[in-house]
Structure formats: C-alpha cells, structure tokens
Design an enzyme around this catalytic site. Structure first.
Site, PDB file in Angstrom:
ATOM      1  N   LEU A  44      -5.881 -28.464 125.963  1.00  0.00           N
ATOM      2  CA  LEU A  44      -4.981 -28.816 127.067  1.00  0.00           C
ATOM      3  C   LEU A  44      -5.697 -28.745 128.408  1.00  0.00           C
ATOM      4  O   LEU A  44      -6.513 -27.849 128.626  1.00  0.00           O
ATOM      5  CB  LEU A  44      -3.805 -27.831 127.098  1.00  0.00           C
ATOM      6  CG  LEU A  44      -2.948 -27.761 125.830  1.00  0.00           C
ATOM      7  CD1 LEU A  44      -2.028 -26.546 125.889  1.00  0.00           C
ATOM      8  CD2 LEU A  44      -2.139 -29.044 125.684  1.00  0.00           C
ATOM      9  N   ASP A  87      -7.792 -25.004 121.563  1.00  0.00           N
ATOM     10  CA  ASP A  87      -7.828 -23.966 122.600  1.00  0.00           C
ATOM     11  C   ASP A  87      -7.980 -22.552 122.030  1.00  0.00           C
ATOM     12  O   ASP A  87      -7.865 -21.567 122.771  1.00  0.00           O
ATOM     13  CB  ASP A  87      -6.544 -24.040 123.440  1.00  0.00           C
ATOM     14  CG  ASP A  87      -6.563 -25.227 124.407  1.00  0.00           C
ATOM     15  OD1 ASP A  87      -7.591 -25.419 125.085  1.00  0.00           O
ATOM     16  OD2 ASP A  87      -5.555 -25.964 124.470  1.00  0.00           O
ATOM     17  N   GLU A  92      -7.823 -14.541 124.744  1.00  0.00           N
ATOM     18  CA  GLU A  92      -7.068 -13.626 125.607  1.00  0.00           C
ATOM     19  C   GLU A  92      -5.583 -13.984 125.673  1.00  0.00           C
ATOM     20  O   GLU A  92      -4.722 -13.125 125.830  1.00  0.00           O
ATOM     21  CB  GLU A  92      -7.629 -13.677 127.034  1.00  0.00           C
ATOM     22  CG  GLU A  92      -6.783 -12.882 128.002  1.00  0.00           C
ATOM     23  CD  GLU A  92      -7.184 -13.050 129.448  1.00  0.00           C
ATOM     24  OE1 GLU A  92      -7.289 -14.196 129.905  1.00  0.00           O
ATOM     25  OE2 GLU A  92      -7.377 -12.031 130.106  1.00  0.00           O
ATOM     26  N   ASP A  93      -5.295 -15.280 125.521  1.00  0.00           N
ATOM     27  CA  ASP A  93      -3.917 -15.719 125.710  1.00  0.00           C
ATOM     28  C   ASP A  93      -2.987 -15.302 124.577  1.00  0.00           C
ATOM     29  O   ASP A  93      -1.773 -15.414 124.702  1.00  0.00           O
ATOM     30  CB  ASP A  93      -3.879 -17.246 125.885  1.00  0.00           C
ATOM     31  CG  ASP A  93      -4.562 -17.665 127.167  1.00  0.00           C
ATOM     32  OD1 ASP A  93      -4.463 -16.915 128.155  1.00  0.00           O
ATOM     33  OD2 ASP A  93      -5.219 -18.716 127.180  1.00  0.00           O
ATOM     34  N   ARG A 112      -0.399 -24.123 121.043  1.00  0.00           N
ATOM     35  CA  ARG A 112      -1.212 -22.917 120.927  1.00  0.00           C
ATOM     36  C   ARG A 112      -0.543 -21.834 120.069  1.00  0.00           C
ATOM     37  O   ARG A 112      -1.140 -20.786 119.816  1.00  0.00           O
ATOM     38  CB  ARG A 112      -1.555 -22.385 122.327  1.00  0.00           C
ATOM     39  CG  ARG A 112      -2.356 -23.411 123.153  1.00  0.00           C
ATOM     40  CD  ARG A 112      -3.166 -22.770 124.246  1.00  0.00           C
ATOM     41  NE  ARG A 112      -4.046 -21.740 123.739  1.00  0.00           N
ATOM     42  CZ  ARG A 112      -4.709 -20.891 124.495  1.00  0.00           C
ATOM     43  NH1 ARG A 112      -4.603 -20.968 125.801  1.00  0.00           N
ATOM     44  NH2 ARG A 112      -5.474 -19.955 123.972  1.00  0.00           N
ATOM     45  N   ARG A 158       3.313 -21.040 131.918  1.00  0.00           N
ATOM     46  CA  ARG A 158       3.224 -20.625 130.518  1.00  0.00           C
ATOM     47  C   ARG A 158       4.075 -19.391 130.191  1.00  0.00           C
ATOM     48  O   ARG A 158       4.373 -19.150 129.025  1.00  0.00           O
ATOM     49  CB  ARG A 158       1.761 -20.330 130.157  1.00  0.00           C
ATOM     50  CG  ARG A 158       0.849 -21.562 130.256  1.00  0.00           C
ATOM     51  CD  ARG A 158       1.008 -22.468 129.058  1.00  0.00           C
ATOM     52  NE  ARG A 158       0.238 -23.708 129.166  1.00  0.00           N
ATOM     53  CZ  ARG A 158      -1.021 -23.845 128.790  1.00  0.00           C
ATOM     54  NH1 ARG A 158      -1.685 -22.814 128.299  1.00  0.00           N
ATOM     55  NH2 ARG A 158      -1.631 -25.011 128.903  1.00  0.00           N
ATOM     56  N   HIS A 188      -2.886 -19.861 134.838  1.00  0.00           N
ATOM     57  CA  HIS A 188      -2.446 -18.497 134.534  1.00  0.00           C
ATOM     58  C   HIS A 188      -2.693 -17.598 135.754  1.00  0.00           C
ATOM     59  O   HIS A 188      -3.529 -17.921 136.602  1.00  0.00           O
ATOM     60  CB  HIS A 188      -3.281 -17.918 133.381  1.00  0.00           C
ATOM     61  CG  HIS A 188      -2.987 -18.503 132.034  1.00  0.00           C
ATOM     62  ND1 HIS A 188      -3.948 -19.116 131.263  1.00  0.00           N
ATOM     63  CD2 HIS A 188      -1.841 -18.546 131.308  1.00  0.00           C
ATOM     64  CE1 HIS A 188      -3.406 -19.517 130.109  1.00  0.00           C
ATOM     65  NE2 HIS A 188      -2.130 -19.193 130.122  1.00  0.00           N
ATOM     66  N   CYS A 273     -10.749 -15.243 129.758  1.00  0.00           N
ATOM     67  CA  CYS A 273      -9.922 -15.700 128.621  1.00  0.00           C
ATOM     68  C   CYS A 273     -10.698 -15.840 127.330  1.00  0.00           C
ATOM     69  O   CYS A 273     -10.110 -16.075 126.276  1.00  0.00           O
ATOM     70  CB  CYS A 273      -9.166 -16.973 128.947  1.00  0.00           C
ATOM     71  SG  CYS A 273     -10.052 -18.185 129.846  1.00  0.00           S
TER      72      CYS A 273
HETATM   73  N1  LIG Z   1      -6.369 -17.309 130.112  1.00  0.00           N
HETATM   74  C1  LIG Z   1      -6.793 -18.544 130.386  1.00  0.00           C
HETATM   75  O1  LIG Z   1      -6.993 -18.892 131.537  1.00  0.00           O
HETATM   76  N2  LIG Z   1      -6.913 -19.376 129.366  1.00  0.00           N
HETATM   77  C2  LIG Z   1      -7.397 -20.698 129.488  1.00  0.00           C
HETATM   78  C3  LIG Z   1      -6.683 -21.625 128.563  1.00  0.00           C
HETATM   79  C4  LIG Z   1      -7.160 -23.032 128.706  1.00  0.00           C
HETATM   80  C5  LIG Z   1      -6.523 -23.990 127.723  1.00  0.00           C
HETATM   81  N3  LIG Z   1      -7.119 -25.276 127.847  1.00  0.00           N
HETATM   82  C6  LIG Z   1      -5.033 -24.091 127.927  1.00  0.00           C
HETATM   83  O2  LIG Z   1      -4.601 -24.932 128.696  1.00  0.00           O
HETATM   84  O3  LIG Z   1      -4.282 -23.333 127.325  1.00  0.00           O
END
Ligand SMILES: NC(=O)NCCC[C@H](N)C(=O)O
Length: 283
Positions: A44, A87, A92-93, A112, A158, A188, A273
């Site tokens: 994404l 992704d 971390e997410d 995700r 998010r 984020h 992340c």
């Molecule tokens: N904690 C973060 O900053 N995560 C990056 C996530 C990037 C991924 N392309 C996303 O849009 O979810």
C-alpha cells in the site's frame, strides 16, 4: 557517528536475556522481524506517489537492518515469511507490546489483516500474555509511541477510536497511560514522531499535527530524521536518508547508526516499522 554496521561474519549469535533474581523477570532484547515479500512493490501507498521498488535491493537492505540490530545486542526472531502479504515486512504494525503483554492489532487496512496470526504465534511462543483488538476496533502498532508508561496513540487513517478504547482497557489496568493524538498528514503516528532515549519527542514539523501534545518536542530537519530505534547505550538506528538529523543527534551526545532503507521508504516504511522490540519478557 557510529561506524558502519559490521559484516555478518563478525557477529556471533547472541542472547541477551539477563535473569533478575527473585522476580523471574528477564531483561530481554529480542526483536521480531519478517523478511520482505518478493511482492513488496504491490504494498500500500497512501500519502506518497508510487515509485519503482527493487525487491532484491530491499532484501539486501533488510539483511543489513537485521545485522545492525544483532550487532547492538538484539537477538532477532524471524517470523515466517508471508510472500503473499506485500506489506508483511512492516511487522511493527501487527502489535503493541507493553511489558510482557502483547496486544495484537487489527490492521486498519484489510489487506494487512492476514499478517497478525503468525505474529501472535511468535509472541505467545516467547511467553507474552496476549490481548487482541476486536472488530469494530482497528489499531496498527505503528500508531503507538511508547515513552515510559505513556502510550501515545495516533488517531488517523489506520487506528480508530474503538481501537484506542480497547488498548486503554487492556493496558491502563497494568499501569500504562494511553493518550490519543491526531494524525492526518502521514500514515502512522510513528511516521511523524518517535522519541530520543530521554523521552524528547522528535518530529519534522510540517508532518506533525500537534507538537504541543508532547511535553518536550524537538524539531528535526528531515522527514526520515523523525524515526529512531533506540538500540541501547545512546545508539540510534536511523535511516541513512537523514544525515542532517543524524548530525543533530550526534551533537546532543547520541550515536546515530545509519542504515539505507530506501526501498522501504518508497512503500512508506521507516526504521521503526521493520521490527518489534521486546524488552520485558518473563522467564
Ligand atoms: N509503521 C509503519 O509506518 N509502517 C509502514 C507500513 C507501510 C505499508 N506500505 C502500509 O501502507 O501499510
């Protein structure tokens, strides 16, 4: 500035769990990581334009990132690869960890959501207690900035109000304080701000909604200069794309450890992340 990351063959496997007598509590330095999918480029992008990503270079950059963690005393734990989750490398997410409690997130982006199951298995295997964000809540770990017992949570694209309410219900009884802050200019909260070891919040002002939300705020001159991973001993893992911010931190007595993460930056990722750091496991 700290020397470049040593080559992998200079590193011996290391475990840094130090038992604390009486409590059974261990000071742990484990970091969860997940290797990038060959489909990283299909991930994404929300706030930036899509630009071509080199998956082979991304893998090399990820390996150097992992070596940098290990070189500074972190035992890395690799989650199963998820080639169909572009992704998935942004591990971390998937969760928020407070003491030895892992709150498994419910990603705000539906694509995700398959990432959390393997992350949950891994932290359970490491002895964490578990909690989960449930529908209709959404929460991405990248929206949570922990400074001592205060958890700043970004309310933005998010993470929703219900996710924040559930996080508060899970962690405040354990002594945490959950403070919601607005995020509208970046993906984020931790794309906008992170914190130095002394708790000073750092951010690139054009991308921070409300610097006054934090007791101490230090502006940095580059967007990616706002992202640091605290390696311990004043060392700051950060993106090579922020040399002026690195100089600023060196001038404040810290030791920047730069790594090139250009391919992840193209997908709106940052140094924070690419791992989940676990510091307080119980053995
Ligand atoms: N904690 C973060 O900053 N995560 C990056 C996530 C990037 C991924 N392309 C996303 O849009 O979810």
């Amino acid at each position: 500035m700290a020397p470049a990351v040593p080559p992998p063959d200079m590193l011996s496997p290391m475990t840094s769990a130090l038992p604390t007598p009486m409590t059974g509590r261990t000071t742990s330095r484990k970091a969860l990581v997940r290797r990038p999918s060959p489909r990283l480029a299909d991930g994404l992008v929300t706030h930036i334009d899509r630009t071509p990503v080199d998956p082979a270079l991304a893998l090399r950059q990820w390996e150097v990132y992992v070596v940098a963690l290990r070189a500074h005393g972190w035992e890395t734990v690799e989650l199963p690869a998820l080639d169909d989750c572009p992704d998935g490398v942004f591990v971390e997410d998937t969760m928020v960890v407070y003491r030895n409690v892992a709150v498994i997130g419910r990603p705000g982006a539906e694509s995700r959501r398959p990432e959390t199951a393997t992350a949950e298995e891994a932290v359970t295997g490491l002895g964490c207690s578990l909690n989960r964000i449930r529908e209709p809540g959404t929460l991405d770990g990248g929206d949570v900035l922990k400074i001592g017992d205060t958890l700043y949570v970004g309310r933005g694209g998010r993470t929703n109000g219900d996710g924040i309410r559930q996080l508060r219900a899970a962690l405040e009884p354990l002594g945490a304080r959950v403070v919601a802050v607005p995020v509208s200019k970046v993906l984020h909260l931790k794309s906008a701000v992170t914190a130095l070891p002394d708790g000073t919040v750092i951010g690139y002002p054009p991308l921070v909604d409300d610097p006054a939300a934090f007791p101490r705020f230090l502006p940095v001159p580059e967007e990616s200069g706002a992202h640091v991973v605290l390696l311990g001993g004043g060392k700051l893992l950060m993106a090579a794309s922020a040399p002026r911010s690195a100089e600023l931190f060196a001038d404040l007595g810290y030791e920047p450890v730069p790594v090139d993460i250009s391919e992840f930056e193209k997908m709106e990722g940052c140094v924070t992340c690419l791992s989940v750091r676990l510091r307080e496991l119980y053995g």
